[in-house]
Write a protein that holds these residues in place. Sequence first.
Motif, PDB file in Angstrom:
ATOM      1  N   GLY A  65      -7.060   6.293   0.091  1.00  0.00           N
ATOM      2  CA  GLY A  65      -5.812   6.763   0.669  1.00  0.00           C
ATOM      3  C   GLY A  65      -5.857   6.785   2.185  1.00  0.00           C
ATOM      4  O   GLY A  65      -4.888   6.407   2.852  1.00  0.00           O
TER       5      GLY A  65
ATOM      6  N   VAL B 117       0.821  -1.219   0.000  1.00  0.00           N
ATOM      7  CA  VAL B 117       0.000   0.000   0.000  1.00  0.00           C
ATOM      8  C   VAL B 117       0.851   1.263   0.000  1.00  0.00           C
ATOM      9  O   VAL B 117       0.414   2.309  -0.490  1.00  0.00           O
TER      10      VAL B 117
ATOM     11  N   LYS C 283       3.260   2.017  -1.776  1.00  0.00           N
ATOM     12  CA  LYS C 283       3.583   2.420  -3.138  1.00  0.00           C
ATOM     13  C   LYS C 283       2.511   3.333  -3.728  1.00  0.00           C
ATOM     14  O   LYS C 283       2.806   4.187  -4.568  1.00  0.00           O
ATOM     15  N   PHE C 284       1.271   3.126  -3.314  1.00  0.00           N
ATOM     16  CA  PHE C 284       0.159   3.865  -3.907  1.00  0.00           C
ATOM     17  C   PHE C 284      -0.406   4.951  -2.993  1.00  0.00           C
ATOM     18  O   PHE C 284      -1.083   5.868  -3.458  1.00  0.00           O
TER      19      PHE C 284
ATOM     20  N   ILE D 209       0.293   8.954  -3.742  1.00  0.00           N
ATOM     21  CA  ILE D 209      -0.396   9.472  -4.920  1.00  0.00           C
ATOM     22  C   ILE D 209      -1.904   9.500  -4.715  1.00  0.00           C
ATOM     23  O   ILE D 209      -2.587  10.414  -5.175  1.00  0.00           O
ATOM     24  N   LEU D 210      -2.431   8.521  -3.986  1.00  0.00           N
ATOM     25  CA  LEU D 210      -3.871   8.491  -3.712  1.00  0.00           C
ATOM     26  C   LEU D 210      -4.272   9.666  -2.816  1.00  0.00           C
ATOM     27  O   LEU D 210      -5.309  10.301  -3.048  1.00  0.00           O
TER      28      LEU D 210
END
Length: 230
Positions: free
Chosen positions: A152, A127, A129-130, A133-134
């Motif tokens: 997010g 998680v 990694k994303f 940006i989220l």
Amino acid sequence: MYQMNPAYIIVLLTMLASWLIQRRLQSKFEQYSRVGLSNGLSGRQIAELMLADHGITDVRVISTEGRLTDHYNPADKTVNLSEAVYEERSAAAAAVAAHECGHAVQHATAYSALQFRSAMVPALSAVSKFMPILLFLGVIMLRTTPLPLGIGVAFFALTTLFSFVTLPVEFDASKRALAWMDKRNVVTPQEHVMAKDALWWAAMTYVVAALGSLATLFYYATLLMGRRRD
């Protein structure tokens, strides 16, 4: 009149507290690094002695670059001591070396909090990694859709949980370290006080990090809840 989000103020305060505690930790470590250990043992020797006393023969003690980069790696079973701790013969080095070996003892004895934290690592790695940006897109797109920010926030909640699960693991490792040093007479009463103080300030960095994570989670959550009330 513009009113600052209270959660944002809390985030700023925790960031300030984190900076102050990091400075204090560095100061304490430098202070106690100048105090030679009465038994003349280096951090490496203390680590190897503690592992041997607990019957742990499959963990290596190695040196790693940097300062205050000490850690135990359960994946390859290594106690990684920063260059200063590895070579130094001081109260600070003794405290850090024994603390990291405390994690090795936790691993060897299947300490439940450590097992739970280790089980969280794969999900956390995925998680992380994303999540940034989220959160970024979520704030930008908040007036259009709350979905990215909602995901997010859920991901960030996982990282916050991880930071709080870390607390008992760190405190327990320090407790094991201090108890062993006393039992083995590795430190004098005066050196014990210094070692305990150094470990306490190190633990406070984890406490503030956990509170900072919680404050940041609360900040994003208030943005999300504000959008849903609109």
